[in-house]
Design an enzyme around this catalytic site. Structure first.
Site, PDB file in Angstrom:
ATOM      1  N   GLU A 229       0.787  -1.191   0.202  1.00  0.00           N
ATOM      2  CA  GLU A 229       0.038   0.258  -0.024  1.00  0.00           C
ATOM      3  C   GLU A 229       0.866   1.220   0.000  1.00  0.00           C
ATOM      4  O   GLU A 229       0.438   2.350  -0.480  1.00  0.00           O
ATOM      5  CB  GLU A 229      -0.971  -0.083   1.267  1.00  0.00           C
ATOM      6  N   ASP A 230       1.958   1.445   0.784  1.00  0.00           N
ATOM      7  CA  ASP A 230       2.558   2.680   1.066  1.00  0.00           C
ATOM      8  C   ASP A 230       3.916   2.778   0.345  1.00  0.00           C
ATOM      9  O   ASP A 230       4.692   3.769   0.166  1.00  0.00           O
ATOM     10  CB  ASP A 230       2.981   2.584   2.451  1.00  0.00           C
TER      11      ASP A 230
END
Ligand code: MN
Length: 731
Positions: free
Chosen positions: A93-94
């Site tokens: 996600e990051d």
């Protein structure tokens, strides 16, 4: 071989990597046999590298969060795939890391876990309800795929909550509320007590900081006193355990902040007045020792009636097992004591995380695990049908908060009741008048008796009758304070009225013998002399037996009274009111009474009368199948109670199943006649290898019956003894 290599590697790693990673490995080492240091190192390196430039709001390196999550997972003793996924849970996600890379490096399982966690974040909804519902839905979906996803998510949320003070203030409240309303209940439902408790406490800290601070201060201040008290309670237990050569771990601690806070709120009491804020836990080796220790505890301290719970025989819905008892400890304070085995303790703390480890294990563990998963699947199934997030949340809450029952009115209104509540509680929750006049209930369209406990999700409709009144039996089955309050109030009024009626009748009959009536001036002249304000208070005193009507007679008719008899008028009157059948009917009229053949009530059974057409009153057990049909005929239902003057006999049919052995029948009949019980009929036949039969006996009351049944059960070769309550079974 591999083990030695791991050990060498581990020692090197301790030096090379940061201490937090070393701590993860050290913890895993305690339970994990095949920890695959290479893969863990790879995950550590990948995560560290990927998050390298990121910082958390606290200013710490972002990867610290990932390691903390892995640490929490290691505390739960999760497998290596879960720990690796924990380390990498935020990478996709990051950071630039892709799911494919993770799959290539770590295989399908880790990829599936990371993907599951990633998909669960990023819920964007405007309303709080819609957002919560969507979060729940995603959690459930991920759980259905692999339960480890949700466990990683719990660990993630737990660490985020531990560091919530670094998050901007305007976001804190939302996260804390979501934690309290979504994560904690779900953790509870999955039995992960230690995560649930910490989440709740942290949520309280950020939703009501003042209360939290107050509480933590008070708990700290009272610590020494509390520990002294715990020692005072446990020392005698320890001594007794030693005497019986039992090894057990005893610990005592205050309950969680959140639960103390809830108690204070619910009871509206200050901290100082919440006495049951500590729980003492005794952990033993084997199940049978739990019961043994319970016996020891009860021999030392008086148990509080009705507070013993056997969650070993009947585990909670989330799989929790333990014995709970509340006893009166030193200084008269109530103390809760929990007794369980070590493995129950692990299950209680780790819940589904513990079950997961046993997934490959024995049959029982597997079935418990599957039960959890089935619950998730059921919920998802229902969720598909509930398009409206509000509806979904409602239906979810029903399942999450098992200590409460959620039922619906015919109009669809949701009524929240304590667990074990009956249609009577429901009726009073709707309206006092509905409660006072309820006579039966329809649950999901079927008529049930008023004392049937309600279950979540049921639709309840109350059938009322103007002739109905609350009765004493109701008090034994209601769970809500509202119902209890009104029933008591009406019973008191009722009793007053009846007393007055009885008094009036006694007075009238007595005076009639002397050709006087109660409203004769001669009577009213005497009222003041005996200290009565009016005629009604005289009648009331007579009805209660406080004042004997003969005293009035002495003044009214100074001539010699009729010959002294042992009984006064009052006693004689009451005796007559008791009908010969041993039943007292609502009101005081003598009625024709007989007992229903279908359920054959005996004294001690809960009973109800049914006014037949032309045949007087038939007495049924309240749970009689036929009676349930008759409840619809509201006007003919009559409240009755037992009122046994003399030893009276009642017929009961017993059905007995036993092994086909010589003399079995003889032993049974001997056992029965030894207790001076009349046998009216016996019929036995042999079926396959079993002897099956019916025994008809005459007994005096329920206690008597229970004793006989117990004694028959003790006869060797007898399997079951049951009371037949339906004539249809006889043929
Ligand atoms: Mn995270």
């Amino acid at each position: 071989m591999a083990k030695e290599n791991d050990t060498v590697l581990l020692q090197k790693l301790h030096k090379r990597f940061d201490p937090m990673y070393g701590e993860i490995l050290r913890k895993m080492r305690l339970y994990c046999r095949d920890m695959d240091i290479q893969a863990l190192n790879k995950a550590y390196n990948l995560g560290m590298e990927a998050h390298r430039h990121q910082k958390r709001q606290s200013g710490e390196p972002y990867f610290d969060h990932c390691m903390n999550v892995a640490l929490i997972l290691a505390d739960l003793r999760m497998d290596k795939a879960t720990i690796i996924a924990g380390l990498l849970h935020d990478t996709v996600e990051d950071t630039d890391v892709t799911l494919e890379e993770i799959r290539d490096e770590f295989g399908d399982t880790v990829a599936l876990l990371v993907d599951g966690v990633t998909k669960m974040s990023s819920v964007k909804f405007q309303s709080k309800e819609a957002r919560q519902a969507e979060t729940f839905r995603k959690m459930l979906l991920s759980m259905a795929k692999d339960i480890r996803v949700i466990i990683i998510k719990f660990a993630d949320r737990l660490h985020n909550m531990r560091t919530l003070q670094h998050v901007p203030e305007n976001k804190r409240e939302r996260i804390a509320v979501e934690t309290r309303d979504v994560y904690a209940p779900l953790a509870h439902r999955l039995g992960i007590a230690r995560i649930k408790t910490e989440l709740e406490d942290l949520a309280l800290k950020h939703t009501n900081e003042k209360a939290y601070r107050d509480l933590s201060k008070k708990i700290k201040v009272s610590k020494a006193r509390r520990q002294a008290y715990i020692r005072e309670v446990t020392a005698p237990i320890e001594k007794e355990l030693k005497k019986h050569d039992l090894e057990a771990g005893i610990s005592g601690r205050p309950k969680s902040f959140f639960s103390i806070y809830n108690k204070m709120e619910k009871r509206n009491r200050p901290f100082e007045e919440i006495y049951d804020l500590l729980a003492i836990r005794i952990i033993v080796d084997k199940i049978e020792q739990c019961y043994y220790v319970l016996g020891l505890v009860h021999s030392l301290y008086l148990p509080v009636y009705d507070r013993f719970k056997d969650y070993i025989a009947m585990p909670k819905i989330n799989g929790y097992q333990s014995l709970h008892t509340t006893v009166v400890g030193p200084k008269g304070r109530m103390v809760e004591i929990q007794i369980r085995t070590q493995s129950m303790h692990e299950m209680a703390e780790d819940g589904i995380a513990a079950h997961w480890k046993y997934k490959e294990g024995g049959k029982e563990e597997r079935s418990q695990f599957e039960e959890h998963l089935n619950w998730v699947k059921d919920l998802l199934d229902r969720q598909m049908q509930e398009k409206d997030p509000d509806d979904f949340m409602e239906s979810l809450k029903i399942d999450l908060f098992q200590d409460e029952v959620f039922v619906f009115s015919p109009r669809g209104d949701l009524i929240k009741l304590p667990k074990g509540s009956t249609p009577i509680d429901f009726a009073y929750a709707i309206h006092t008048n509905v409660g006072n006049q309820c006579i039966a209930a329809k649950v999901n369209g079927k008529i049930v008796a008023l004392r049937t406990p309600l279950k979540s999700g049921q639709q309840v409709e109350i059938i009322t009758s103007h002739n109905q009144k609350p009765n004493q039996d109701w008090l034994a089955v209601v769970k809500t304070s509202k119902a209890r309050h009104w029933i008591k109030k009406i019973l008191r009024e009722e009793q007053k009225l009846q007393t007055l009626q009885i008094g009036s009748e006694i007075l009238t009959k007595y005076l009639k013998k002397h050709k006087l009536s109660p409203d004769n001036p001669k009577v009213s002249e005497l009222l003041g002399e005996f200290g009565f304000q009016d005629l009604d208070s005289l009648k009331f005193a007579i009805g209660r037996g406080d004042f004997l009507v003969e005293n009035l007679g002495k003044k009214l008719f100074p001539e010699p009274e009729e010959k002294k008899k042992n009984d006064n008028f009052f006693v004689k009157y009451l005796r007559r009111a008791r009908s010969e059948s041993g039943i007292r009917v609502q009101g005081i009229d003598n009625m024709l009474i007989h007992f229903a053949k279908c359920c054959q009530p005996v004294p001690g059974d809960r009973i109800i009368g049914y006014l037949t057409r032309g045949k007087g009153v038939t007495i049924h057990r309240t749970d009689c199948k036929n009676m349930i049909k008759l409840y619809e005929d509201k006007e003919r239902i009559i409240d009755v109670e037992w009122d046994i003057a003399d030893q009276q006999k009642f017929q009961v049919h017993l059905s007995i199943l036993g092994e086909d052995r010589k003399n079995l029948l003889k032993d049974i009949t001997q056992c029965v006649s030894k207790q001076e019980i009349n046998i009216i009929g016996v019929s036995f036949k042999v079926e396959d290898m079993y002897a099956k039969g019916q025994l008809d006996v005459e007994i005096t009351d329920l206690q008597h019956l229970t004793k006989i049944m117990k004694n028959i059960r003790k006869i060797s070769g007898v399997f079951t003894v049951e009371r037949l309550d339906d004539t249809s079974q006889l043929t």
